[in-house]
Scaffold this motif. Sequence first.
Motif, mmCIF file in Angstrom:
data_model
loop_
_atom_site.group_PDB
_atom_site.id
_atom_site.type_symbol
_atom_site.label_atom_id
_atom_site.label_comp_id
_atom_site.label_asym_id
_atom_site.label_seq_id
_atom_site.Cartn_x
_atom_site.Cartn_y
_atom_site.Cartn_z
ATOM 1 N N TYR A 109 44.018 47.395 36.644
ATOM 2 C CA TYR A 109 44.778 46.196 36.268
ATOM 3 C C TYR A 109 45.252 45.476 37.525
ATOM 4 C CZ TYR A 109 44.984 47.904 31.449
ATOM 5 O OH TYR A 109 44.674 48.327 30.196
ATOM 6 N N ARG A 111 42.359 43.773 39.238
ATOM 7 C CA ARG A 111 41.902 42.580 38.539
ATOM 8 C C ARG A 111 42.675 41.352 39.028
ATOM 9 N NH1 ARG A 111 42.891 42.863 32.312
ATOM 10 N NH2 ARG A 111 45.009 42.741 33.110
ATOM 11 N N LEU A 120 53.811 48.453 31.510
ATOM 12 C CA LEU A 120 52.999 49.667 31.612
ATOM 13 C C LEU A 120 53.634 50.693 32.537
ATOM 14 C CD1 LEU A 120 50.223 50.630 30.618
ATOM 15 C CD2 LEU A 120 49.272 49.770 32.728
ATOM 16 N N THR A 136 47.314 48.805 26.806
ATOM 17 C CA THR A 136 45.928 49.282 26.833
ATOM 18 C C THR A 136 45.135 48.704 25.663
ATOM 19 O OG1 THR A 136 46.893 51.310 27.650
ATOM 20 C CG2 THR A 136 44.560 51.360 27.158
ATOM 21 N N ASN A 166 44.253 45.100 26.154
ATOM 22 C CA ASN A 166 43.179 44.891 27.112
ATOM 23 C C ASN A 166 41.831 45.359 26.580
ATOM 24 O OD1 ASN A 166 43.961 43.798 29.879
ATOM 25 N ND2 ASN A 166 45.673 45.110 29.321
ATOM 26 N N LYS A 201 39.993 42.535 25.116
ATOM 27 C CA LYS A 201 39.646 41.399 25.982
ATOM 28 C C LYS A 201 38.221 41.523 26.490
ATOM 29 C CE LYS A 201 44.087 40.063 27.947
ATOM 30 N NZ LYS A 201 44.905 40.273 29.119
ATOM 31 N N PHE A 204 36.369 41.913 32.726
ATOM 32 C CA PHE A 204 36.555 41.061 33.898
ATOM 33 C C PHE A 204 35.398 41.212 34.872
ATOM 34 C CE2 PHE A 204 38.430 40.225 38.105
ATOM 35 C CZ PHE A 204 38.887 38.943 37.883
ATOM 36 N N LYS A 238 29.309 32.962 41.193
ATOM 37 C CA LYS A 238 28.954 31.907 42.126
ATOM 38 C C LYS A 238 30.010 31.823 43.212
ATOM 39 C CE LYS A 238 26.710 27.517 41.746
ATOM 40 N NZ LYS A 238 26.542 26.315 40.984
#
Lengths: 376, 207
Positions: free
Chosen positions: A135, A138, A194, B13, B16, B19, B22, B32
């Motif tokens: 996380y 990211r 978290l 958790t 996510n 989702k 990533f 790019k």
Amino acid sequence: MINGPNIRTEPMTVNIGPQHPSTHGVFRLRVTFDGEEILQVEPIFGYLHRGTEKLAEERNYTQVVTLTDRLDYVSSMINNQAYCLAVEKLLGVEAPMRGKYLRTLAAELQRIAAHLMGIGFILQDLGTLGTPLMYCFRSRERILDLFEMLCGARITVSYMRPGGVFFDAPPDFWPALEQFLRDFDEEYKELGQLILENEIVMVRTRGVSYLPLEAAINGSVSGPVLRASGLGWDWRKVEPYDAYDLVEFDVPVPPYNPAGGDNYDRFWVRVQEIRQSVRIIRQCAAQIEPGPVRAAVPLVLRPEPGAEAYGRVEASKGELAFYLVSDGGISPYRCKIRSPSLLNLTVTEHLLVGWKLADMIVTLGSVDINMGEVDR
Amino acid sequence: MYGLAMAKGLMVTLKNLTKKPFTVQYPEERLKQHPRFRGEEFVWYEERCTGCASCAKYCPLGIIKIVTSPSETAPAEGDKYRLEEFDIAINRCMFCGLCVEACPYDALFMGSGFEQGSYSRQDMVITIDELRQADKHPSTFYRPQLEAQEYDPRGGRPLDWRQVGRESWQWHQREKAGMRIAGRPAPGDGDPDGEGNQLSAPATGEG
């Protein structure tokens, strides 16, 4: 040593590192244990020595910027800034306003990235098997994308130059920054949910490895480690450089505890500092005005013979300073780097002796050292 | 309290989990880079290069090798140096971009590649012939004139040497004296170059 009628144990010396994955680089510890308890600890470093100070003596002032990227390679922007401030002091020039704002903005983005890594790795050391670390990564990745827009590189940025920054931000940088800040608010909230209240993190880090303020000051400790011990000492406040005197921010300090700051406090300070960095970035983005970004200094600089300067910044790990001496030539006569990680390691013994093996790695993680900077 | 914090963590958790990932699957999917990306595949325009070796002098690692010889028919007009060698040892290059910053004639550009691997060190040296023959997709790093064109190095359109310079041709002092090669636009009579770029503007007078 436990000596009973039937049992007799001896202390055992164990070598940890330099290839141990949890020592955050090529750092070696020679530790003497009594069972699980640490009796004696000796930090040994120098495995990543690249002679940066010596290399700086044979490159010209602008070329040295590329070397500073590689000191603390998770906060290159701040290293650039410290060096450029030192050269500017040496020459007696000042960056233009837009250059100052861009430097402040870039440095704060880098501070977020570095703190995210610091936080992520403490959690990794606590045994979270990577999820919170990812996380953190990211969000850090988004910052590196912004750096790519800004200067064309992600890690070894070389963005700043004596006298400002090498170029203005491209037009698509500002919407991207805005988008990042919007998304990061959400991500930061999630991260807080978290980890900050997590019972396991609390149990493992609260009350472990106290560092009293007196010991921290005696060891020249700086940065989040010092602030966790209860002193709100931050060079951005004490001696503002670049645009820090034009923005508002707080220095997060945990409530004073006579026993000192524990692992949780050091962790907490970093989490809070991220929020302050976001505040600074928002203000910079709002206040920045068009104008030149680089003072008119030539590519090859020749300061006065005998001139010396000490430029310091509050880096993500503590006080980072460059001491430069000029002999009138095109390269520094001497370039001394005061790196926060090295000086933060002076209290290793204080932090580790008397505590358990399982806490050792977490404590090292909470100090957040970077070997590129320790060995230079 | 124990359960509450755990539940909160698990909620994150779960959120996510739904989702979109990533990360990208690299060799198949590619991100790019920004046009300003400093990458390999250096782009060099021989027509613009005068062999001044500013790039070689400014490289912190000294990996650019330039050999010139006196010549009357050098491609860069007005200059009497023909380039014999122009080698960049990119195996030691750290892509700091200082060579590009130092080039006063807009002859050298960064590229935007990042995946050159090789089995030998010799293959990692870009020679003058490779530089001549390569497709020219310059990065916009330190070149505001390309950024102003909204040029994308990954866009597929190679740029020739006439398209990459700054607007004004004033930087070339000798060109004003009428020494000009065929196909080169005439020097603009108006505004001299140098807005915000005084650092890389060359010294006036005979170079």
